[in-house]
Design a protein around this motif. Structure first.
Motif: not given
Length: 233
Positions: A4-6, A29, A32-33, A35, A127-128, A130, A172
């Motif tokens: 999973t990616y931000n 990008w 997520t882990d 971030r 994907y998340r 923002y 962020s």
């Protein structure tokens, strides 16, 4: 198990009649882990340079007095293997002809967002996304953008693109880095040259990326991926 990616997105000079020829969309990008680790490292750099942990990295704040700080931010981005950038530059919005293609500026804008993001997306990952809060992109437009991205990616169940939501840039560190990189591209492509510190940042990005920033990179470039869009639709 799929990753999973931000993705943190921002934009510059995207309005139809804002008096600026060049438009830039882009995003950084990371997994997520990773971030929090990246966020903490960026805050440490702020403190190292005598700035508060909550100091906001912004292109508009680049100055000679803070040049060493911003150079270190750029170097950190290029040194961290988990941190990536994708940018799309439209060199001249004046050449657009929305009427010919039966679309509004907003519809074209969504298309460009998809073009910008599609090279990031891996169908096997999640994907998340923002996006920096702007008055021009309300909740209704965010929902429209999510639909466009999912439909173009055949992600009708929204399993790949899990969410798109707005956040404030001060929330962020990653979004702040996106603002810095996009600001540099916008400054370059608008032909501006009056701020020596900003020119030094652009030079550092050129040196570290190995690109002139005026031509598209290969589509599989994973660190600093750039598309100079030459279409008319």
């Amino acid at each position: 198990m799929s990753e999973t990616y931000n993705v943190y997105c921002d934009e510059s000079c995207h309005l139809e009649n804002d008096g600026h020829k060049a438009m830039v969309l882009g995003g950084v990008w990371c997994p997520t882990d990773k971030r929090q680790e990246i966020s903490n490292r960026l805050k440490e750099i702020k403190v190292k340079h005598g700035l508060g942990r909550d100091f906001e990295i912004k292109w508009t704040k680049v100055s000679k007095g803070k040049l060493a700080f911003y150079i270190e931010i750029i170097d950190y981005f290029f040194d961290d293997d988990d941190f990536h950038f994708r940018g799309l530059v439209v060199p001249d919005k004046d050449g657009l002809n929305h009427g010919e293609y039966g679309q509004s500026h907003d519809e074209w804008y969504y298309k460009m967002y998809f073009v910008m993001l599609k090279s990031i997306f891996d169908p096997q990952a999640h994907y998340r996304v923002y996006i920096d809060i702007k008055d021009t992109l309300g909740a209704e437009k965010i929902e429209s953008l999510h639909n466009v991205l999912c439909n173009n990616s055949w992600d009708f169940s929204r399993k790949m693109i899990e969410r798109i939501q707005q956040i404030h840039s001060h929330e962020s560190e990653q979004l702040q880095v996106a603002d810095l990189l996009i600001g540099a591209l916008s400054y370059l492509h608008r032909g501006l040259a009056e701020n020596e510190a900003k020119l030094a940042i652009i030079k550092r990005i050129k040196d570290r990326s190995g690109y002139k920033l005026t031509h598209s990179t290969l589509i599989r470039e994973s660190k600093f991926n750039l598309l100079i869009w030459q279409g008319t639709s």
